[in-house]
Design an enzyme around this catalytic site. Structure first.
Site, PDB file in Angstrom:
ATOM      1  N   SER A   1       0.853  -1.184   0.000  1.00 16.90           N
ATOM      2  CA  SER A   1       0.000   0.000   0.000  1.00 16.90           C
ATOM      3  C   SER A   1       0.894   1.240   0.000  1.00 16.90           C
ATOM      4  CB  SER A   1      -0.889   0.012   1.248  1.00 16.90           C
ATOM      5  OG  SER A   1      -1.694  -1.140   1.297  1.00 16.90           O
TER       6      SER A   1
ATOM      7  N   CYS B   1      -7.512  -1.325   6.971  1.00 12.50           N
ATOM      8  CA  CYS B   1      -6.311  -1.825   6.296  1.00 12.50           C
ATOM      9  C   CYS B   1      -5.486  -2.634   7.284  1.00 12.50           C
ATOM     10  CB  CYS B   1      -5.480  -0.672   5.743  1.00 12.50           C
ATOM     11  SG  CYS B   1      -4.014  -1.230   4.838  1.00 12.50           S
TER      12      CYS B   1
ATOM     13  N   ASP C   1      -8.481  -2.780   2.511  1.00  8.37           N
ATOM     14  CA  ASP C   1      -7.212  -3.085   1.852  1.00  8.37           C
ATOM     15  C   ASP C   1      -6.501  -4.020   2.826  1.00  8.37           C
ATOM     16  OD1 ASP C   1      -4.840  -3.195   0.503  1.00  8.37           O
ATOM     17  OD2 ASP C   1      -4.341  -1.077   0.699  1.00  8.37           O
TER      18      ASP C   1
ATOM     19  N   TRP D   1      -4.844  -8.098   3.964  1.00  2.64           N
ATOM     20  CA  TRP D   1      -4.046  -9.249   3.515  1.00  2.64           C
ATOM     21  C   TRP D   1      -4.062 -10.322   4.590  1.00  2.64           C
ATOM     22  CZ3 TRP D   1      -2.069  -4.299   4.259  1.00  2.64           C
ATOM     23  CH2 TRP D   1      -1.370  -4.083   5.453  1.00  2.64           C
TER      24      TRP D   1
END
Length: 692
Positions: A451, A644, A689, A691
């Site tokens: 990012s 995020c 966003d 992971w």
């Protein structure tokens, strides 16, 4: 006299043309084509004149099975290649692997029913198709699908297989394969076996794939009348030694991604096929503690036509560490031949060599193969046949066939392929393995996405990266497991600062790149655009949840809002929930937040959660719940909500807490609160966003 002048002129012209021809031979004409040159030499690997009609392609090549892949990071492409090899070796299928973006799909209704199409489709982000699958996806699920009306139903001729790659921590888990499967069934196509789904979120992707494919093959064999045979390794690529070339030869690739990079004529567009070699203009450590440290880097893109928007991702193209390259070459007995020049030749017409050649063994392992990734059980099974002894072969066969045994033996050690061969072989060299098996069986070394932690409004030509250097101690292993790309970046930082730290991993990367083209501290990059974006109206309130490096894009968001406020814009309420271990240890950009506060005043507030400063662990989701009243009020004002970071735990818990806040604040059930959050996601008011 005039006649003589004409004769003289003809003679002089002939001499001039002959001289020109002599000096331009081999450059503009009479060029001897390298019979082993790779088609990958072009920036995007595409072949001129290739047909986009899949029916024509099947007829031209005599194939009866095509495996299409939609891949963002290379895993789906790898699974497609594995299916192709297995279909050919076990069942005699004439298979080909195909990139979805290289074909049109208006002829699906003309594919003969004695052929089979396989789809291996990854779901990317919030239920989106991968970049190379966008056109196919939009075509196949469109309400007004315009296929030939010669069949009723439209795709009654089509036999297909489907496998999806997803992450259950996302709202739209495996939605791409589910939607494609649903659309194909609606159009009358015949699915063979179940539509498989792999789950990266649970860490079971590989085993999900292995568990799905065997019953699928049984169903396919029954449908198409195939007979299984003993699987024998058949190479897809041939390795040709080029004794007439050396690593210094100008046509030899030493890690350059395409011909433009080799010849020094690099130009845009810069993308996933063609990186920009960008200078790192600044690098520093945000914190450094016993088990980890965090890097901040500034990448200069002013010399390129690259552009980014706040919230986008930057792709870093890593190289493998020298220690692992040496280990790999040693265990397969190629140390002495590491710099020999070889060409890789496709042995069947539809196979694509995955990197440019001629090249060297060293360059292939350093720049093109994922030799540091955990080894797959299926690949272990493939390599068993090439074991140096019968005893080792028996062990490899057991590892390949017994799921529980494989995970007990390899999982805790994080074995990559070289470490596994070293451990199982007990000092024996694996020189019987054809090098082509590694090209076919290991994933391509992929760019890693980060990012962007800067605002394109504030610094349009400089991209900021924030990354924690990964290092994990493994019981029973002398050295830690290290992240490939973050440690590569750390090595670049060390080089830039002239650090003389004792850690050997900081000195084992080929920092200068092939032929020293990255010297002066450069790194290959490209930009990937994201849907993770600030509202177009700066007056809209925003709520951001970003623990650890999850704060990276929010630095860019707040940086941008501070600039907007300085320029006289009316900026909405800006809440940032940030979490880390200790305020004195890993509080990223601490001094910067104070500067942004000066620009934004009461509009900006940072709420912190330090998990290790008291007996009771406090995380961002706890702080979010504490601010329930204000959060609910801001949401009624149509505030945008951003998350995020870690998908598996943090993001999932934040989602649940937000639903509770809405339910309690509005006097509705938690089920209704969940529905409100889903509507927010659908309206792009809730963005992630994350992971795994």
């Amino acid at each position: 006299m005039a006649e003589l002048d004409i004769i003289d002129l003809i003679v002089l012209t002939s001499i001039l043309l002959g001289t020109l021809a002599y000096f331009t031979k081999g450059k503009y004409w009479g060029v001897v084509k390298d019979p082993y040159a790779s088609a990958f030499a072009n920036a995007n690997g595409a072949k001129a004149g290739r047909t986009r009609n899949i029916v024509e392609k099947l007829e031209e090549t005599g194939k009866n099975c095509v495996i299409f892949y939609g891949s963002q990071t290379g895993t789906a492409e790898d699974y497609a290649s594995r299916l192709a090899k297995e279909g050919k070796s076990r069942f005699g299928l004439d298979t080909m692997v195909a990139d979805l973006e290289e074909y049109d799909f208006d002829k699906l209704d003309a594919i003969p029913d004695d052929k089979v199409i396989m789809f291996v489709l990854a779901t990317y982000g919030e239920g989106e198709p991968t970049d190379n699958a966008v056109e196919f996806y939009e075509f196949i699920i469109a309400d007004d699908v315009t296929l030939s009306e010669s069949h009723d139903p439209a795709l009654g001729n089509l036999n297909y297989v489907a496998f999806g790659l997803g992450n259950n921590t996302y709202e739209h888990y495996n939605s791409v394969v589910r939607n494609v499967d649903k659309a194909l069934q609606k159009l009358g196509a015949h699915r063979i076996g179940d539509a498989g789904e792999g789950d990266d979120g649970a860490g079971t992707m590989e085993e999900d794939f292995l568990a799905w494919k065997d019953p699928m093959w049984a169903a396919l064999a029954s449908k198409m009348g195939l007979e299984e045979r003993e699987a024998v390794y058949e190479p897809v690529f041939g390795v040709v030694e080029r004794d007439n070339l050396t690593p210094e030869s100008s046509e030899v690739y030493l890690g350059e991604p395409n011909r433009m990079h080799l010849e020094g004529t690099t130009k845009g567009p810069f993308n996933a096929h063609n990186p920009y070699i960008a200078p790192i203009v600044e690098s520093r450590e945000l914190f450094s503690v016993k088990d980890r440290n965090c890097l901040h880097m500034e990448i200069d893109i002013s010399g390129s036509n690259l552009a980014y928007q706040t919230g986008d991702h930057i792709a870093i193209w890593p190289t493998n560490p020298g220690e692992e390259i040496d280990r790999f070459l040693d265990v397969i007995g190629l140390t002495e031949k590491r710099n020999e020049v070889i060409s890789i030749k496709a042995l069947e017409p539809t196979a694509k060599v995955p990197f440019p050649t001629p090249t060297t063994y060293d360059a292939i392992i350093r720049y093109h193969l994922e030799v540091c990734a955990p080894v797959s059980r299926q690949f272990v099974s493939t390599l068993a046949a090439f074991s140096p002894t019968e005893e080792i072969k028996a062990e490899m066969t057991r590892l390949g066939n017994d799921k529980d045994y494989f995970h007990d033996k390899t999982g805790p050690q994080f074995y990559n392929i070289a470490r596994l061969l070293d451990a199982v072989g007990k000092g024996e060299k694996w020189s019987n393995i054809p090098f082509s098996a590694f090209i076919e069986g290991l994933n391509k070394l992929q760019p890693r996405y980060y990012s962007i932690s800067s605002s394109s409004v504030v610094q349009p030509k400089k991209i900021s990266i924030t990354a924690v250097v990964e290092s994990q101690m493994i019981p029973g292993r002398q050295d830690p497991f290290r992240g490939v790309t973050t440690n590569y970046l750390f090595a670049l930082k060390q080089k830039q600062h002239g650090d003389a730290k004792p850690e050997p991993f900081g000195q084992t990367y080929e920092i200068a790149g092939p032929r020293n083209k990255y010297d002066g501290i450069h790194v290959p990059v490209h930009v990937r655009h994201s849907n993770f974006k600030l509202p177009s109206d700066p007056g809209k309130p925003i709520i951001m949840i970003g623990p650890g490096t999850g704060v990276a894009p929010f630095r860019g968001f707040v940086q941008e809002r501070a600039r907007q406020a300085q320029n006289g814009a009316e900026v909405g309420r800006t809440l940032l929930f940030f979490g880390c271990r200790k305020s004195t240890e890993d509080f990223m950009y601490e001094s910067e937040w104070a500067e942004y506060k000066k620009a934004l005043g009461d509009k900006f507030e940072m709420i912190t959660a330090f998990s290790r400063e008291s007996n009771k662990k406090v995380y961002v989701q706890h702080r979010l719940k504490e601010r329930a009243k204000e959060v609910n009020e801001l949401l009624t004002q149509k505030a945008f909500f951003y998350v995020c970071g870690d998908a598996a735990n943090m993001a999932r818990e934040v989602n649940a807490v937000l639903a509770q806040i809405i339910a309690e604040g509005r006097g509705v059930s938690e089920q209704k609160g969940d529905e409100v959050v889903k509507h927010m996601r659908a309206a792009n008011q809730y963005q992630e966003d994350v992971w795994s």
